[in-house]
Design a protein around this motif. Structure first.
Motif, PDB file in Angstrom:
ATOM      1  N   GLN A  71     -15.025 -58.435  74.833  1.00 44.31           N
ATOM      2  CA  GLN A  71     -13.869 -57.734  74.281  1.00 44.31           C
ATOM      3  C   GLN A  71     -12.554 -58.463  74.588  1.00 44.31           C
ATOM      4  O   GLN A  71     -11.587 -58.341  73.834  1.00 44.31           O
ATOM      5  CB  GLN A  71     -13.829 -56.298  74.815  1.00 44.31           C
ATOM      6  CG  GLN A  71     -14.942 -55.425  74.225  1.00 44.31           C
ATOM      7  CD  GLN A  71     -14.902 -54.006  74.770  1.00 44.31           C
ATOM      8  OE1 GLN A  71     -14.858 -53.784  75.990  1.00 44.31           O
ATOM      9  NE2 GLN A  71     -14.956 -53.033  73.876  1.00 44.31           N
ATOM     10  N   ILE A  72     -12.542 -59.206  75.732  1.00 44.79           N
ATOM     11  CA  ILE A  72     -11.350 -60.018  76.021  1.00 44.79           C
ATOM     12  C   ILE A  72     -11.190 -61.099  74.956  1.00 44.79           C
ATOM     13  O   ILE A  72     -10.093 -61.353  74.444  1.00 44.79           O
ATOM     14  CB  ILE A  72     -11.444 -60.672  77.417  1.00 44.79           C
ATOM     15  CG1 ILE A  72     -11.468 -59.597  78.509  1.00 44.79           C
ATOM     16  CG2 ILE A  72     -10.258 -61.616  77.655  1.00 44.79           C
ATOM     17  CD1 ILE A  72     -11.600 -60.153  79.898  1.00 44.79           C
ATOM     18  N   GLN A  73     -12.314 -61.744  74.643  1.00 48.35           N
ATOM     19  CA  GLN A  73     -12.266 -62.771  73.588  1.00 48.35           C
ATOM     20  C   GLN A  73     -11.801 -62.167  72.271  1.00 48.35           C
ATOM     21  O   GLN A  73     -10.948 -62.730  71.584  1.00 48.35           O
ATOM     22  CB  GLN A  73     -13.650 -63.389  73.409  1.00 48.35           C
ATOM     23  CG  GLN A  73     -13.710 -64.422  72.267  1.00 48.35           C
ATOM     24  CD  GLN A  73     -15.135 -64.764  71.870  1.00 48.35           C
ATOM     25  OE1 GLN A  73     -15.981 -64.907  72.743  1.00 48.35           O
ATOM     26  NE2 GLN A  73     -15.380 -64.867  70.591  1.00 48.35           N
ATOM     27  N   SER A  74     -12.358 -61.000  71.893  1.00 46.75           N
ATOM     28  CA  SER A  74     -11.959 -60.330  70.647  1.00 46.75           C
ATOM     29  C   SER A  74     -10.469 -60.015  70.670  1.00 46.75           C
ATOM     30  O   SER A  74      -9.755 -60.209  69.690  1.00 46.75           O
ATOM     31  CB  SER A  74     -12.753 -59.032  70.460  1.00 46.75           C
ATOM     32  OG  SER A  74     -14.131 -59.295  70.389  1.00 46.75           O
ATOM     33  N   PHE A  75      -9.989 -59.535  71.845  1.00 43.99           N
ATOM     34  CA  PHE A  75      -8.594 -59.121  71.947  1.00 43.99           C
ATOM     35  C   PHE A  75      -7.651 -60.308  71.784  1.00 43.99           C
ATOM     36  O   PHE A  75      -6.608 -60.210  71.123  1.00 43.99           O
ATOM     37  CB  PHE A  75      -8.348 -58.436  73.310  1.00 43.99           C
ATOM     38  CG  PHE A  75      -7.088 -57.623  73.345  1.00 43.99           C
ATOM     39  CD1 PHE A  75      -7.105 -56.284  72.998  1.00 43.99           C
ATOM     40  CD2 PHE A  75      -5.877 -58.190  73.703  1.00 43.99           C
ATOM     41  CE1 PHE A  75      -5.951 -55.520  73.019  1.00 43.99           C
ATOM     42  CE2 PHE A  75      -4.713 -57.447  73.710  1.00 43.99           C
ATOM     43  CZ  PHE A  75      -4.752 -56.101  73.376  1.00 43.99           C
ATOM     44  N   ILE A  76      -8.019 -61.449  72.395  1.00 43.52           N
ATOM     45  CA  ILE A  76      -7.174 -62.656  72.260  1.00 43.52           C
ATOM     46  C   ILE A  76      -7.107 -63.092  70.794  1.00 43.52           C
ATOM     47  O   ILE A  76      -6.042 -63.490  70.290  1.00 43.52           O
ATOM     48  CB  ILE A  76      -7.710 -63.787  73.149  1.00 43.52           C
ATOM     49  CG1 ILE A  76      -7.454 -63.435  74.622  1.00 43.52           C
ATOM     50  CG2 ILE A  76      -7.043 -65.116  72.809  1.00 43.52           C
ATOM     51  CD1 ILE A  76      -8.055 -64.413  75.608  1.00 43.52           C
ATOM     52  N   GLN A  77      -8.234 -63.005  70.095  1.00 42.66           N
ATOM     53  CA  GLN A  77      -8.226 -63.327  68.665  1.00 42.66           C
ATOM     54  C   GLN A  77      -7.341 -62.357  67.882  1.00 42.66           C
ATOM     55  O   GLN A  77      -6.633 -62.753  66.956  1.00 42.66           O
ATOM     56  CB  GLN A  77      -9.653 -63.296  68.109  1.00 42.66           C
ATOM     57  CG  GLN A  77     -10.496 -64.497  68.503  1.00 42.66           C
ATOM     58  CD  GLN A  77     -11.858 -64.456  67.841  1.00 42.66           C
ATOM     59  OE1 GLN A  77     -12.778 -63.795  68.311  1.00 42.66           O
ATOM     60  NE2 GLN A  77     -11.988 -65.167  66.733  1.00 42.66           N
ATOM     61  N   TYR A  78      -7.380 -61.102  68.282  1.00 40.61           N
ATOM     62  CA  TYR A  78      -6.554 -60.093  67.607  1.00 40.61           C
ATOM     63  C   TYR A  78      -5.064 -60.332  67.851  1.00 40.61           C
ATOM     64  O   TYR A  78      -4.232 -60.069  66.986  1.00 40.61           O
ATOM     65  CB  TYR A  78      -6.950 -58.687  68.046  1.00 40.61           C
ATOM     66  CG  TYR A  78      -8.223 -58.186  67.391  1.00 40.61           C
ATOM     67  CD1 TYR A  78      -8.398 -58.284  66.012  1.00 40.61           C
ATOM     68  CD2 TYR A  78      -9.241 -57.616  68.146  1.00 40.61           C
ATOM     69  CE1 TYR A  78      -9.558 -57.835  65.407  1.00 40.61           C
ATOM     70  CE2 TYR A  78     -10.406 -57.157  67.539  1.00 40.61           C
ATOM     71  CZ  TYR A  78     -10.562 -57.276  66.172  1.00 40.61           C
ATOM     72  OH  TYR A  78     -11.710 -56.836  65.563  1.00 40.61           O
ATOM     73  N   ILE A  79      -4.733 -60.810  69.073  1.00 43.64           N
ATOM     74  CA  ILE A  79      -3.317 -61.109  69.346  1.00 43.64           C
ATOM     75  C   ILE A  79      -2.815 -62.176  68.394  1.00 43.64           C
ATOM     76  O   ILE A  79      -1.711 -62.095  67.844  1.00 43.64           O
ATOM     77  CB  ILE A  79      -3.121 -61.567  70.801  1.00 43.64           C
ATOM     78  CG1 ILE A  79      -3.336 -60.404  71.760  1.00 43.64           C
ATOM     79  CG2 ILE A  79      -1.707 -62.118  71.008  1.00 43.64           C
ATOM     80  CD1 ILE A  79      -3.216 -60.787  73.205  1.00 43.64           C
ATOM     81  N   LYS A  80      -3.639 -63.210  68.187  1.00 44.91           N
ATOM     82  CA  LYS A  80      -3.259 -64.274  67.241  1.00 44.91           C
ATOM     83  C   LYS A  80      -3.053 -63.684  65.845  1.00 44.91           C
ATOM     84  O   LYS A  80      -2.123 -64.049  65.124  1.00 44.91           O
ATOM     85  CB  LYS A  80      -4.338 -65.350  67.188  1.00 44.91           C
ATOM     86  CG  LYS A  80      -4.447 -66.182  68.457  1.00 44.91           C
ATOM     87  CD  LYS A  80      -5.536 -67.243  68.312  1.00 44.91           C
ATOM     88  CE  LYS A  80      -5.630 -68.111  69.563  1.00 44.91           C
ATOM     89  NZ  LYS A  80      -6.714 -69.113  69.454  1.00 44.91           N
TER      90      LYS A  80
END
Length: 609
Positions: free
Chosen positions: A308-317
């Motif tokens: 979910q951290i990886q998903s969240f970083i992608q979402y920030i972009k």
């Protein structure tokens, strides 16, 4: 009309980038109303655009699930309780690939639909403007440059098409992405979402500062680019004149100064524009660091999973990018509104009344013309023709003479009803010209103007323009009557020789003979001749005069005369000065009066003597 005034003039520079509409909302409302005919396709495009964006937003969550599956498998393997389930990871990745493929297909379809809509809008706007031009009164074009009118058809509609195609879809996808990503981020972690959202005000502040400074330089860049283009066009168009007057150094110096201003404004605008992305990336990276720290702490505490951290970083972009896109779309929508405002402003201009109730239609026009106590002024407060009356009978030759600016062309415009008289009436065959449909009235007139108008096509096609259903034999007969046949046959290709776009592959005198042939072919009962022999040699002038004599046989003719020696045999001479008809009569009568005409004639004769 058999011939008409040509010359495009210099094309306008169009709307500058960054120009704003006077009334943004009114302009956009008119554009949306115009696009109602495409509402089904537009709604379909929106559905595909939103669906494509939603599937794209869903992707990082699924990829996060795959990451979590791999991480859990690695932990289980280290603990000796299991291993990575590559089958499940493969299923997740295969589903993800299908999801992205579906998103790409939907995006392609919505792009295809929107491109079709924008092309149809620009096509129909050009068509509407083209039709509108023919219904506009002459005074509209006389008060504006040709380039200003043409820029509505070219620059403004091109701007409208491009910005419409890009801004609408980008706005839909950006807003959908912003909302969708925000929801997905909240699902993962409210705390990390709050931290990510705090980055937005910083980003917006930086964007506003950069745009505030760069906007004026972009406007200056477009302004100086227009000036440079205008100078280059003028210098190349008048290159011979520049060399004759030894102005090479002057024009070069002027060009260098303008080009330097363009360079400076372009450099500054590109510098500020180039700053935007690195600064935004720097702010974004700070956000990533904060999310990584807080996310790591939440993973340790078991609040979220690693994937979910990886998903969240992608979402920030994906969250910061729509903000930039919406800012860009705002500028593009300003361009769209400014362009549409100019286009609809033209389409809403008052039109010339084309038809009347129970119009007069002459079956066998004779060419009788009478002016009955007419008065006229372009401004009703400033009358330039006062109580003028004259009778012109069938087949008579009427010369209109006077100094430059006396109003010679004004009489012709009134006769053809480009303007209506303020008082009195002008009649053709006993019928007031205001009782004709304008199109029917103007079919009675043929024109040969001082500025020849020929188009890119064969000589046969140019002559046939006077009567589109004429046979080749009729065209050749008209050319012979205009004394043009002999020179046409000496040209390569003869009647099938193609005139180039500038019609520079034949001489000025030859051009005039072709326009006279066109007028002869049209066979209009009334002729308007703007004597066009002043720019040709004496031998060509004699040829043109013979052709014009043939043209005028049996027709009522109005000749705007510059050389008084050519109108001595006129049945009626109208002498104009300062807009007033001060004398009228034939040559002998006017010479006997020893008035203004006699002075004008004697002064010309003295000069030629």
């Amino acid at each position: 009309m058999s011939n008409q005034r040509g010359g495009m003039g210099r094309m306008g520079r169009g709307r500058m980038s960054g120009e704003k509409a006077k009334d943004f909302y009114a302009s956009m409302k008119k554009l949306l109303n115009y696009m109602k005919r495409y509402k089904f396709r537009f709604l379909l495009m929106m559905v595909f655009a939103v669906a494509s964006t939603v599937f794209s937003i869903w992707g990082p969550t699924i990829l996060g699930d795959a990451t979590t599956e791999i991480f859990n498998g690695l932990v289980a393997r280290v603990n000796g309780t299991g291993s990575i389930d590559f089958g499940k990871v493969g299923e997740i990745l295969l589903f993800l690939a299908g999801l992205y493929l579906l998103s790409a297909c939907l995006n392609f379809i919505q792009g295809f639909i929107m491109t079709g809509i924008s092309n149809d809008v620009s096509y129909n706007l050009r068509k509407d403007i083209s039709e509108k031009i023919h219904r506009m009164p002459l005074k509209y074009f006389e008060s504006r440059t040709t380039g200003e009118v043409l820029s509505r058809v070219t620059n403004d509609i091109d701007t409208l098409q491009q910005s419409l195609n890009q801004s609408v879809t980008q706005l839909i996808t950006s807003v959908t992405t912003l909302i969708g990503v925000f929801i997905m981020m909240l699902r993962i972690s409210v705390l990390m979402t709050v931290l990510a959202v705090l980055i937005l005000p910083v980003s917006m502040a930086i964007l506003s500062v950069v745009m505030k400074h760069s906007q004026k330089y972009f406007q200056q860049q477009q302004e100086f680019l227009g000036n440079v283009n205008g100078q280059v066009e003028e210098i190349y168009g008048g290159h011979n004149i520049v060399r004759v007057f030894n102005k090479e150094e002057t024009v070069t110096k002027t060009f260098r100064e303008t080009n330097e201003k363009l360079y400076q404004s372009a450099w500054k605008s590109q510098f500020f524009s180039g700053m935007m992305m690195p600064v935004m990336q720097f702010v974004g990276n700070i956000g990533y660091v904060m999310v990584a720290l807080v996310g790591g702490w939440q993973v340790i505490s078991g609040a979220i999973e690693v994937g979910q951290i990886q998903s969240f970083i992608q979402y920030i972009k994906s969250f910061t990018q729509p903000v930039q896109q919406i800012a860009q779309v705002t500028n593009m929508l300003q361009s769209t509104a400014a362009a549409s405002e100019r286009v609809f402003e033209f389409l809403e201009e008052k039109e010339e009344e084309q038809t009347v109730e129970n119009p007069v239609r002459l079956q066998n026009p004779e060419g009788e013309v009478s002016f009955e106590h007419i008065s006229f002024g372009y401004d009703p407060e400033q009358i330039i023709i006062h109580d003028f009356s004259a009778e012109v009978h069938q087949g008579q030759k009427v010369a209109i003479v006077g100094p430059t600016g006396a109003g010679k062309t004004t009489l012709v415009k009134l006769l053809m009803r480009f303007y209506d008289v303020n008082n009195g009436s002008i009649k053709v065959d006993g019928h007031d010209v205001r009782n004709f449909n304008r199109g029917d009235l103007r079919e009675l007139f043929g024109m040969v103007l001082q500025d020849t108008w020929l188009f890119n096509g064969t000589i046969m096609e140019n002559i046939r323009y006077g009567k589109l259903d004429a046979t080749d034999e009729e065209v050749i007969a008209a050319a012979k009557a205009a004394h043009a046949d002999s020179f046409i046959r000496t040209l390569p290709g003869g009647y099938q020789m193609v005139l180039n776009e500038e019609t520079s592959n034949i001489s000025q005198g030859q051009k005039q003979l072709l326009t006279i042939a066109r007028a002869i072919l049209a066979d209009n009962p009334i002729l308007i001749l703007d004597e066009a022999t002043s720019s040709v040699d004496t031998r060509t002038e004699i040829q043109i005069q013979k052709a014009m004599d043939n043209l005028m046989k049996g027709r009522t003719s109005f000749v705007i005369a510059h050389r008084l020696s050519t109108i001595r045999d006129s049945d009626l001479i109208l002498v104009l000065k300062d807009g007033n008809i001060i004398e009228q009569g034939n040559h002998e009568e006017l010479m006997a009066k020893k008035g203004f005409y006699a002075d004008l004639y004697n002064s010309q004769f003295a000069k030629t003597a």
